[in-house]
Enzyme design. Structure first.
Site, PDB file in Angstrom:
ATOM      1  N   ASP A  41       0.818  -1.213   0.000  1.00  0.00           N
ATOM      2  CA  ASP A  41       0.000   0.000   0.000  1.00  0.00           C
ATOM      3  C   ASP A  41       0.851   1.261   0.000  1.00  0.00           C
ATOM      4  O   ASP A  41       2.023   1.250   0.407  1.00  0.00           O
ATOM      5  CB  ASP A  41      -0.872   0.034   1.265  1.00  0.00           C
ATOM      6  CG  ASP A  41      -2.016  -0.980   1.228  1.00  0.00           C
ATOM      7  OD1 ASP A  41      -2.029  -1.845   0.336  1.00  0.00           O
ATOM      8  OD2 ASP A  41      -2.887  -0.890   2.116  1.00  0.00           O
ATOM      9  N   HIS A  80       3.955  -2.004   3.012  1.00  0.00           N
ATOM     10  CA  HIS A  80       3.978  -0.667   2.410  1.00  0.00           C
ATOM     11  C   HIS A  80       5.250  -0.478   1.583  1.00  0.00           C
ATOM     12  O   HIS A  80       6.357  -0.598   2.129  1.00  0.00           O
ATOM     13  CB  HIS A  80       3.891   0.403   3.504  1.00  0.00           C
ATOM     14  CG  HIS A  80       2.591   0.378   4.238  1.00  0.00           C
ATOM     15  ND1 HIS A  80       2.346  -0.503   5.258  1.00  0.00           N
ATOM     16  CD2 HIS A  80       1.448   1.081   4.063  1.00  0.00           C
ATOM     17  CE1 HIS A  80       1.091  -0.328   5.691  1.00  0.00           C
ATOM     18  NE2 HIS A  80       0.537   0.622   4.979  1.00  0.00           N
TER      19      HIS A  80
HETATM   20 ZN   LIG Z   1      -2.688   3.260   3.437  1.00  0.00          ZN
END
Ligand SMILES: [Zn+2]
Length: 214
Positions: free
Chosen positions: A9, A164
């Site tokens: 993400d 991430h």
């Molecule tokens: Zn996020």
């Protein structure tokens, strides 16, 4: 053999995303990147999404500005801004039924995820909504997240892990994490566990009311 699904993400990031793509390619794995739309205004970053797509990964929408969880704002224009604007920028890199992942407050799965309007917007737009069940907080602990991620994977029958591809240094440990998964006989698949996908192509197929602000 146990299935594990990985997602990345908040990217793309000019340094971290290529690093992640290289590691995934070396392991022969396919995943999904939930990108922040405004980052795609930069042609270099959009090219990274195109590379990910070309290498078999999926590109999903993770809002335009990642401003706040959609259920935390009463602004009626926010869904079109955060969901629609990002989708326009993803454009041809989208899946046929666009994938959307809401931003959550530090990974919490609760009624801050959607406003009623946001939910209606996703249904009307034929979105597939992808949540998660394993958040090892790699952004918080770039050196120590692997152990926590493995623990979370052990506890879920089919983990969907949120990582991430941003510049924290956490992805320096991705290769080791993938080795550990393989050693534990966990196989990375691209499909999502059904109980993490409450909306499929605009059709509500799972419990969503618990994620909608009153
Ligand atoms: Zn996020």
């Amino acid at each position: 053999m146990k299935k594990v699904t990985l997602s990345f993400d908040n990217g793309p990031d000019p340094d971290t995303t290529p690093q992640v793509l290289d590691v995934l390619a070396r392991h022969g794995l396919r995943t999904t990147f939930f990108v922040v739309g405004e980052r795609l205004r930069d042609p270099g970053r959009r090219a990274l999404c195109a590379r990910a797509r070309a290498e078999g990964h999926r590109i999903g929408n993770h809002t335009y500005g990642h401003i706040m969880p959609l259920g935390m704002s009463a602004n009626p224009d926010l869904p079109a801004w955060e969901i629609g604007k990002a989708q326009d920028l993803i454009g041809t890199l989208s899946e046929p039924a666009p994938l959307f992942r809401p931003s959550g407050a530090l990974g919490a799965l609760n009624d801050t995820l959607f406003s009623r309007r946001a939910l209606d917007y996703l249904v009307a737009g034929g979105y597939t909504c992808v949540l998660w069940n394993a958040v090892p907080r790699d952004w918080d602990d770039p050196r120590g997240w692997v152990g926590r991620a493995l623990d979370l994977c052990e506890r879920q029958s089919w983990p969907l892990v949120v990582l991430h591809d941003i510049d924290t240094g956490a992805m320096d440990s991705l290769d080791r994490f993938l080795d550990e998964l393989a050693q534990r006989d966990m196989t990375v698949v691209q499909e999502f566990p059904p109980d993490c996908v409450p909306i499929v192509g605009g059709r509500i197929v799972g419990p969503v009311e618990r994620y909608v602000a009153a």
